[in-house]
Design a protein around this motif. Structure first.
Motif, PDB file in Angstrom:
ATOM      1  N   MET A 134     -13.199  13.931 -70.089  1.00 23.69           N
ATOM      2  CA  MET A 134     -14.608  14.141 -70.412  1.00 23.69           C
ATOM      3  C   MET A 134     -15.107  13.056 -71.360  1.00 23.69           C
ATOM      4  O   MET A 134     -16.262  12.601 -71.273  1.00 23.69           O
ATOM      5  CB  MET A 134     -14.805  15.522 -71.044  1.00 23.69           C
ATOM      6  CG  MET A 134     -16.227  15.766 -71.547  1.00 23.69           C
ATOM      7  SD  MET A 134     -16.481  17.436 -72.186  1.00 23.69           S
ATOM      8  CE  MET A 134     -16.625  18.341 -70.644  1.00 23.69           C
ATOM      9  N   LEU A 135     -14.213  12.613 -72.246  1.00 18.84           N
ATOM     10  CA  LEU A 135     -14.595  11.609 -73.229  1.00 18.84           C
ATOM     11  C   LEU A 135     -14.926  10.272 -72.565  1.00 18.84           C
ATOM     12  O   LEU A 135     -15.794   9.535 -73.053  1.00 18.84           O
ATOM     13  CB  LEU A 135     -13.462  11.432 -74.249  1.00 18.84           C
ATOM     14  CG  LEU A 135     -13.772  10.674 -75.540  1.00 18.84           C
ATOM     15  CD1 LEU A 135     -14.929  11.326 -76.291  1.00 18.84           C
ATOM     16  CD2 LEU A 135     -12.528  10.623 -76.424  1.00 18.84           C
ATOM     17  N   TYR A 136     -14.260   9.945 -71.451  1.00 18.85           N
ATOM     18  CA  TYR A 136     -14.552   8.697 -70.736  1.00 18.85           C
ATOM     19  C   TYR A 136     -16.040   8.582 -70.428  1.00 18.85           C
ATOM     20  O   TYR A 136     -16.690   7.566 -70.709  1.00 18.85           O
ATOM     21  CB  TYR A 136     -13.788   8.630 -69.414  1.00 18.85           C
ATOM     22  CG  TYR A 136     -12.291   8.606 -69.518  1.00 18.85           C
ATOM     23  CD1 TYR A 136     -11.646   8.232 -70.692  1.00 18.85           C
ATOM     24  CD2 TYR A 136     -11.508   8.943 -68.417  1.00 18.85           C
ATOM     25  CE1 TYR A 136     -10.263   8.212 -70.770  1.00 18.85           C
ATOM     26  CE2 TYR A 136     -10.119   8.917 -68.489  1.00 18.85           C
ATOM     27  CZ  TYR A 136      -9.500   8.550 -69.672  1.00 18.85           C
ATOM     28  OH  TYR A 136      -8.142   8.531 -69.739  1.00 18.85           O
ATOM     29  N   LEU A 137     -16.589   9.634 -69.816  1.00 17.14           N
ATOM     30  CA  LEU A 137     -17.991   9.630 -69.393  1.00 17.14           C
ATOM     31  C   LEU A 137     -18.922   9.599 -70.593  1.00 17.14           C
ATOM     32  O   LEU A 137     -19.956   8.925 -70.591  1.00 17.14           O
ATOM     33  CB  LEU A 137     -18.271  10.850 -68.515  1.00 17.14           C
ATOM     34  CG  LEU A 137     -19.529  10.822 -67.644  1.00 17.14           C
ATOM     35  CD1 LEU A 137     -19.495   9.640 -66.683  1.00 17.14           C
ATOM     36  CD2 LEU A 137     -19.651  12.132 -66.864  1.00 17.14           C
ATOM     37  N   ALA A 138     -18.539  10.350 -71.650  1.00 17.45           N
ATOM     38  CA  ALA A 138     -19.379  10.398 -72.844  1.00 17.45           C
ATOM     39  C   ALA A 138     -19.452   9.028 -73.523  1.00 17.45           C
ATOM     40  O   ALA A 138     -20.512   8.604 -73.989  1.00 17.45           O
ATOM     41  CB  ALA A 138     -18.841  11.439 -73.816  1.00 17.45           C
ATOM     42  N   MET A 139     -18.346   8.313 -73.560  1.00 16.96           N
ATOM     43  CA  MET A 139     -18.319   7.011 -74.220  1.00 16.96           C
ATOM     44  C   MET A 139     -19.095   5.960 -73.427  1.00 16.96           C
ATOM     45  O   MET A 139     -19.748   5.095 -74.021  1.00 16.96           O
ATOM     46  CB  MET A 139     -16.862   6.551 -74.408  1.00 16.96           C
ATOM     47  CG  MET A 139     -16.063   7.383 -75.386  1.00 16.96           C
ATOM     48  SD  MET A 139     -14.300   6.922 -75.431  1.00 16.96           S
ATOM     49  CE  MET A 139     -14.384   5.312 -76.255  1.00 16.96           C
ATOM     50  N   GLU A 140     -19.039   6.027 -72.120  1.00 21.12           N
ATOM     51  CA  GLU A 140     -19.677   4.999 -71.285  1.00 21.12           C
ATOM     52  C   GLU A 140     -21.132   5.291 -70.973  1.00 21.12           C
ATOM     53  O   GLU A 140     -21.996   4.426 -71.104  1.00 21.12           O
ATOM     54  CB  GLU A 140     -18.894   4.848 -69.979  1.00 21.12           C
ATOM     55  CG  GLU A 140     -17.652   3.998 -70.111  1.00 21.12           C
ATOM     56  CD  GLU A 140     -17.135   3.564 -68.751  1.00 21.12           C
ATOM     57  OE1 GLU A 140     -17.358   4.295 -67.764  1.00 21.12           O
ATOM     58  OE2 GLU A 140     -16.494   2.502 -68.682  1.00 21.12           O
TER      59      GLU A 140
ATOM     60  N   LEU B  64      -8.637   5.005 -71.804  1.00 26.08           N
ATOM     61  CA  LEU B  64      -9.263   5.356 -73.076  1.00 26.08           C
ATOM     62  C   LEU B  64      -9.316   4.144 -73.995  1.00 26.08           C
ATOM     63  O   LEU B  64     -10.359   3.865 -74.605  1.00 26.08           O
ATOM     64  CB  LEU B  64      -8.486   6.493 -73.746  1.00 26.08           C
ATOM     65  CG  LEU B  64      -9.019   6.967 -75.107  1.00 26.08           C
ATOM     66  CD1 LEU B  64     -10.470   7.415 -75.003  1.00 26.08           C
ATOM     67  CD2 LEU B  64      -8.152   8.089 -75.670  1.00 26.08           C
ATOM     68  N   ARG B  65      -8.239   3.414 -74.081  1.00 26.87           N
ATOM     69  CA  ARG B  65      -8.202   2.237 -74.955  1.00 26.87           C
ATOM     70  C   ARG B  65      -9.231   1.196 -74.531  1.00 26.87           C
ATOM     71  O   ARG B  65      -9.876   0.560 -75.373  1.00 26.87           O
ATOM     72  CB  ARG B  65      -6.789   1.641 -74.940  1.00 26.87           C
ATOM     73  CG  ARG B  65      -6.603   0.487 -75.916  1.00 26.87           C
ATOM     74  CD  ARG B  65      -5.135   0.119 -76.106  1.00 26.87           C
ATOM     75  NE  ARG B  65      -4.444  -0.015 -74.837  1.00 26.87           N
ATOM     76  CZ  ARG B  65      -3.453   0.767 -74.418  1.00 26.87           C
ATOM     77  NH1 ARG B  65      -3.031   1.770 -75.177  1.00 26.87           N
ATOM     78  NH2 ARG B  65      -2.856   0.558 -73.254  1.00 26.87           N
ATOM     79  N   ASP B  66      -9.433   1.029 -73.242  1.00 25.46           N
ATOM     80  CA  ASP B  66     -10.362   0.010 -72.745  1.00 25.46           C
ATOM     81  C   ASP B  66     -11.821   0.338 -73.037  1.00 25.46           C
ATOM     82  O   ASP B  66     -12.679  -0.546 -72.949  1.00 25.46           O
ATOM     83  CB  ASP B  66     -10.180  -0.181 -71.242  1.00 25.46           C
ATOM     84  CG  ASP B  66      -8.842  -0.814 -70.898  1.00 25.46           C
ATOM     85  OD1 ASP B  66      -8.207  -1.372 -71.807  1.00 25.46           O
ATOM     86  OD2 ASP B  66      -8.426  -0.726 -69.718  1.00 25.46           O
ATOM     87  N   ARG B  67     -12.116   1.571 -73.356  1.00 21.92           N
ATOM     88  CA  ARG B  67     -13.505   1.962 -73.610  1.00 21.92           C
ATOM     89  C   ARG B  67     -13.948   1.717 -75.052  1.00 21.92           C
ATOM     90  O   ARG B  67     -15.100   1.946 -75.385  1.00 21.92           O
ATOM     91  CB  ARG B  67     -13.713   3.432 -73.210  1.00 21.92           C
ATOM     92  CG  ARG B  67     -13.837   3.604 -71.694  1.00 21.92           C
ATOM     93  CD  ARG B  67     -13.816   5.069 -71.276  1.00 21.92           C
ATOM     94  NE  ARG B  67     -14.196   5.224 -69.870  1.00 21.92           N
ATOM     95  CZ  ARG B  67     -13.408   5.000 -68.824  1.00 21.92           C
ATOM     96  NH1 ARG B  67     -12.152   4.583 -69.036  1.00 21.92           N
ATOM     97  NH2 ARG B  67     -13.840   5.175 -67.594  1.00 21.92           N
ATOM     98  N   PHE B  68     -13.036   1.277 -75.894  1.00 26.70           N
ATOM     99  CA  PHE B  68     -13.408   0.924 -77.261  1.00 26.70           C
ATOM    100  C   PHE B  68     -13.852  -0.533 -77.301  1.00 26.70           C
ATOM    101  O   PHE B  68     -13.158  -1.419 -76.804  1.00 26.70           O
ATOM    102  CB  PHE B  68     -12.228   1.150 -78.212  1.00 26.70           C
ATOM    103  CG  PHE B  68     -11.951   2.601 -78.499  1.00 26.70           C
ATOM    104  CD1 PHE B  68     -12.680   3.272 -79.472  1.00 26.70           C
ATOM    105  CD2 PHE B  68     -10.976   3.287 -77.795  1.00 26.70           C
ATOM    106  CE1 PHE B  68     -12.431   4.613 -79.731  1.00 26.70           C
ATOM    107  CE2 PHE B  68     -10.723   4.621 -78.053  1.00 26.70           C
ATOM    108  CZ  PHE B  68     -11.459   5.290 -79.028  1.00 26.70           C
ATOM    109  N   GLY B  69     -15.012  -0.769 -77.916  1.00 26.15           N
ATOM    110  CA  GLY B  69     -15.529  -2.127 -77.998  1.00 26.15           C
ATOM    111  C   GLY B  69     -14.874  -2.951 -79.078  1.00 26.15           C
ATOM    112  O   GLY B  69     -14.872  -4.179 -79.030  1.00 26.15           O
TER     113      GLY B  69
END
Length: 361
Positions: free
Chosen positions: A138-144, A184-189
């Motif tokens: 769920m966090l993937y979608l929220a972050m992107e 998950l790691r790739d979604r951090f800027g």
């Protein structure tokens, strides 16, 4: 508030895994740590590279009027990851919501938190590598995309309801970056790798903490504590409070170098920053197992501790200090370990010789 429980007999009783030099937060430390945390990036001591990088990220976001990229802070416990998360919120004049990976067992747990965020808020997830898989997905979608899909009902009649959430900044902290999944790691800027502190940096931390807590300690006393604090501010602050206790009870309240040394001797912290459990591990390794190799479970039984305590509390510093090596066959004592215990390795010792220890300096 003291960190340890004292039995009627006078013996100090600690929770499992708690030692004076454990870098994890111990019982009763939260309030003290909160009082000592810096409020702004300019007040934060140490981590110059991460500080500079983070300052650029935050300043750029402020100028553009947008929420900064999501931030991942990685490194051993006690180095200031939580403090930096709070500083990020403070620098952005934003509210911060704090939770931890183990607390997010279901997607609904995370959805409840996300749905209550306001625009620009900071969400801090400690131990993010321990987040449950449904919540992580769920966090993937929220972050992107700043939205989540909430599933209502079960079975064939279940429906997915998209829920828009305002732009926010996620700050994740982890002591095991390798345990994070790739998506998950790739979604951090931005990823900041926290490093251990130098004694000079720890002296600055101690000077500030002593001023806030009203502790009278001289420069030599601060330097001695810094030298024995394993490069970790949390440990330095903990030892500072124990030195204060000793100075108030057995000295004139002033923590001079002799007072500091006497206090640290009472609390079993030696010249190299090893405590009682560290020395017990080394002694078991060299005396009972001839320097190794020996498995961590066997070593833990020999010192009466849990394997996780030996592996997570003792081993990291012993390896960094060049006294212990992890090999495919088990744990091995180096020549420095024998030397520190005042022993000479026998010719048939299984441990590494003194020249091998230089590999771990």
């Amino acid at each position: 508030m003291h960190d340890d429980m004292i039995e009627p007999s006078g013996e100090v009783r600690r929770a499992p895994g708690e030692t004076p030099l454990s870098a994890t937060a111990q019982t009763g430390e939260r309030e003290v740590e909160t009082a000592l945390r810096p409020r702004r990036l300019a007040e934060f001591v140490g981590q110059p590279r991460v500080r500079e990088q983070l300052e650029l990220v935050l300043e750029s976001a402020r100028k553009r009027g947008v929420a900064p990229d999501h931030v991942l802070l990685s490194g051993p416990p006690g180095l200031g990851k939580t403090s930096l998360a709070m500083i990020i919120a403070s620098e952005l004049n934003a509210a911060i919501r704090i939770t931890s990976g183990p607390a997010l067992e279901k997607a609904g747990d995370l959805a409840a938190i996300l749905s209550n965020l306001a625009e620009g808020d900071v969400l801090f997830i400690d131990e993010i590598h321990r987040i449950a898989r449904p919540a992580e997905e769920m966090l993937y979608l929220a972050m992107e995309d700043f939205r989540v899909d909430v599933v209502v009902g079960k079975g064939p009649g279940a429906t997915s309801i998209p829920l828009e959430i305002p732009p926010f900044t996620l700050v994740g902290a982890t002591t095991r970056s390798g345990a994070l999944t790739g998506p998950l790691r790739d979604r951090f800027g931005f990823t900041g790798q926290m490093e251990f502190y130098s004694p000079a940096e720890l002296e600055q931390v101690l000077r500030r903490s002593a001023s806030i807590l009203g502790i009278d300690i001289d420069a030599e006393g601060r330097a001695e504590i810094a030298r024995r604090s394993r490069g970790t501010p949390r440990i330095a602050n903990r030892l500072l409070r124990r030195v204060r206790d000793y100075a108030e009870v057995r000295a004139d309240g002033v923590a001079t170098l002799p007072v500091v040394r006497a206090a640290l001797e009472v609390y079993d912290v030696d010249e190299l920053g090893l405590d009682r459990l560290d020395r017990e591990v080394l002694e078991a390794l060299v005396r009972s197992f001839n320097g190794g190799p020996v498995g961590v479970s066997t070593l833990a039984v020999a010192v009466g501790e849990e394997p996780s305590t030996v592996e997570e509390v003792c081993e990291p510093y012993l390896v960094r200090a060049g006294m212990l090596a992890r090999t495919p066959r088990g744990r091995v004592a180096t020549g420095l370990a024998w030397e520190h215990l005042g022993l000479r390795p026998p010719d048939d010792a299984g441990g590494l010789d003194s020249t091998s220890s230089s590999l771990f300096d």
